[in-house]
Design an enzyme around this catalytic site. Structure first.
Site, mmCIF file in Angstrom:
data_model
loop_
_atom_site.group_PDB
_atom_site.id
_atom_site.type_symbol
_atom_site.label_atom_id
_atom_site.label_comp_id
_atom_site.label_asym_id
_atom_site.label_seq_id
_atom_site.Cartn_x
_atom_site.Cartn_y
_atom_site.Cartn_z
ATOM 1 N N ASP A 44 4.588 44.856 27.307
ATOM 2 C CA ASP A 44 5.442 44.402 28.415
ATOM 3 C C ASP A 44 5.924 45.588 29.245
ATOM 4 O O ASP A 44 6.621 45.411 30.243
ATOM 5 C CB ASP A 44 6.601 43.529 27.908
ATOM 6 N N SER A 45 5.515 46.805 28.841
ATOM 7 C CA SER A 45 5.733 47.979 29.700
ATOM 8 C C SER A 45 5.067 47.751 31.055
ATOM 9 O O SER A 45 5.367 48.456 32.019
ATOM 10 C CB SER A 45 5.155 49.236 29.045
ATOM 11 N N ASP A 83 2.256 41.725 23.695
ATOM 12 C CA ASP A 83 3.711 41.675 23.495
ATOM 13 C C ASP A 83 4.285 40.305 23.813
ATOM 14 O O ASP A 83 3.917 39.693 24.829
ATOM 15 C CB ASP A 83 4.395 42.660 24.466
ATOM 16 N N LYS A 112 2.979 41.284 19.167
ATOM 17 C CA LYS A 112 4.073 42.205 18.831
ATOM 18 C C LYS A 112 5.400 41.631 19.311
ATOM 19 O O LYS A 112 5.473 41.129 20.438
ATOM 20 C CB LYS A 112 3.805 43.573 19.468
ATOM 21 N N GLU A 114 9.754 42.538 19.370
ATOM 22 C CA GLU A 114 10.760 43.567 19.170
ATOM 23 C C GLU A 114 11.917 43.030 18.335
ATOM 24 O O GLU A 114 12.352 41.888 18.537
ATOM 25 C CB GLU A 114 11.301 44.053 20.529
ATOM 26 N N GLU A 181 9.263 53.182 17.450
ATOM 27 C CA GLU A 181 9.381 53.938 18.705
ATOM 28 C C GLU A 181 10.621 54.823 18.675
ATOM 29 O O GLU A 181 11.726 54.363 18.349
ATOM 30 C CB GLU A 181 9.466 52.951 19.891
HETATM 31 O O1 KIV Z 1 5.261 47.694 26.011
HETATM 32 C C1 KIV Z 1 4.673 48.695 25.570
HETATM 33 O O2 KIV Z 1 3.785 49.274 26.207
HETATM 34 C C2 KIV Z 1 5.062 49.169 24.258
HETATM 35 C C3 KIV Z 1 4.634 50.542 23.857
HETATM 36 C C4 KIV Z 1 5.383 51.569 24.618
HETATM 37 C C5 KIV Z 1 4.721 50.761 22.415
HETATM 38 O O3 KIV Z 1 5.728 48.483 23.533
#
Ligand code: KIV
Length: 258
Positions: A44-45, A83, A112, A114, A181
């Site tokens: 989600d970056s 994510d 993934k 969080e 992280e």
């Molecule tokens: O969203 C993302 O790209 C991430 C990485 C920085 C680990 O969670």
């Protein structure tokens, strides 16, 4: 072939380091695959890197589905991880399952999410329903407004002990991978030694089973905004700007097209 979770489990057993990079589009996914990267993360970056937001909070499940489908169909070798965006899983395990199902249908092989201890019940629920989960602990960017910035975590003995406890509980609950992280290297190495599942680090030192970075940081496309723990392997911004300026000059000078 790193496409399967079993390949990652085997790499951990054999102490072979694995690699992961973010990918949001077909071009970067194919380049990473050609480079032999073991896993692609549709992170989600993308809210910050692709859309230019100050944080990841505005990213929607529909956007994650869209980018996941693009990346998943572009590659055959790397593992594809996607994510769960903010607001798509925290409410209940059932909400998390519905969101995971959409990302798995889009082509993700593992999802993934969080969060530490508060997510243990959800991870257990998902892992009993055929959803492979990577738990993301330490600096969790979706909590940035609560934390008050993108700050390193686990710095006090109490915070480090809590992260270790969270990691063990998430692994016990059925998480298939653990991403850590911006936490101290010694803590990440200790957690890696204590859990049987593969660990992935970013800003967590060399002791994790795998390393992940944001592709745009690696390629030097985010000058001035890459985190200090990242590494730039190419001066991409300068090279691309020069190439584009060259194109513009040639058009203006009547050199291109011939
Ligand atoms: O969203 C993302 O790209 C991430 C990485 C920085 C680990 O969670």
């Amino acid at each position: 072939m790193s496409r399967t979770l079993n390949a990652w489990d085997k790499a951990k057993r054999e102490s072979r380091k694995m690699t992961m990079i973010t990918a949001y589009d077909v071009t970067s996914a194919r380049l990473a695959e050609a480079a032999g990267i073991d896993a692609l993360l549709i992170g989600d970056s993308l809210g910050m890197v692709f859309a230019g937001d100050p944080d990841t909070l505005r990213v929607s499940l529909e956007q994650m589905e869209y980018h996941t489908a693009i990346v998943a169909k572009a590659v055959t070798k790397p593992l594809v991880m996607a994510d769960l965006p903010f607001g798509s899983f925290e409410d209940s395990p059932a909400q998390a399952f519905a969101s995971c199902a959409r990302l798995l249908k889009a082509g993700a092989q593992i999802v993934k999410l969080e969060g530490g201890a508060p997510m243990v019940e959800t991870v257990s629920f998902l892992s009993q329903r055929a959803v492979p989960i990577c738990a993301h602990i330490g600096l969790t960017p979706q909590h940035v407004r609560q934390i008050g910035g993108f700050k390193r975590q686990g710095k006090t003995p109490e915070a480090a002990a809590q992260l270790l406890e969270d990691a063990l509980a998430l692994a016990d609950a059925g998480a298939r991978m653990l991403l850590m992280e911006a936490i101290p290297a010694e803590l990440a190495a200790e957690i890696t030694a204590k859990v049987a599942i593969p660990t992935i680090g970013i800003g967590a030192g060399p002791g994790t089973d795998a390393q992940v970075l944001v592709l745009h940081d690696v390629l030097g496309l985010t000058p001035g905004s890459a985190p200090s723990f990242s590494k730039t392997y190419l001066d991409g911004a300068s090279l691309i700007t020069a190439a584009l300026a060259n194109f513009a000059d040639e058009v203006r000078g009547g050199i291109f097209p011939t």
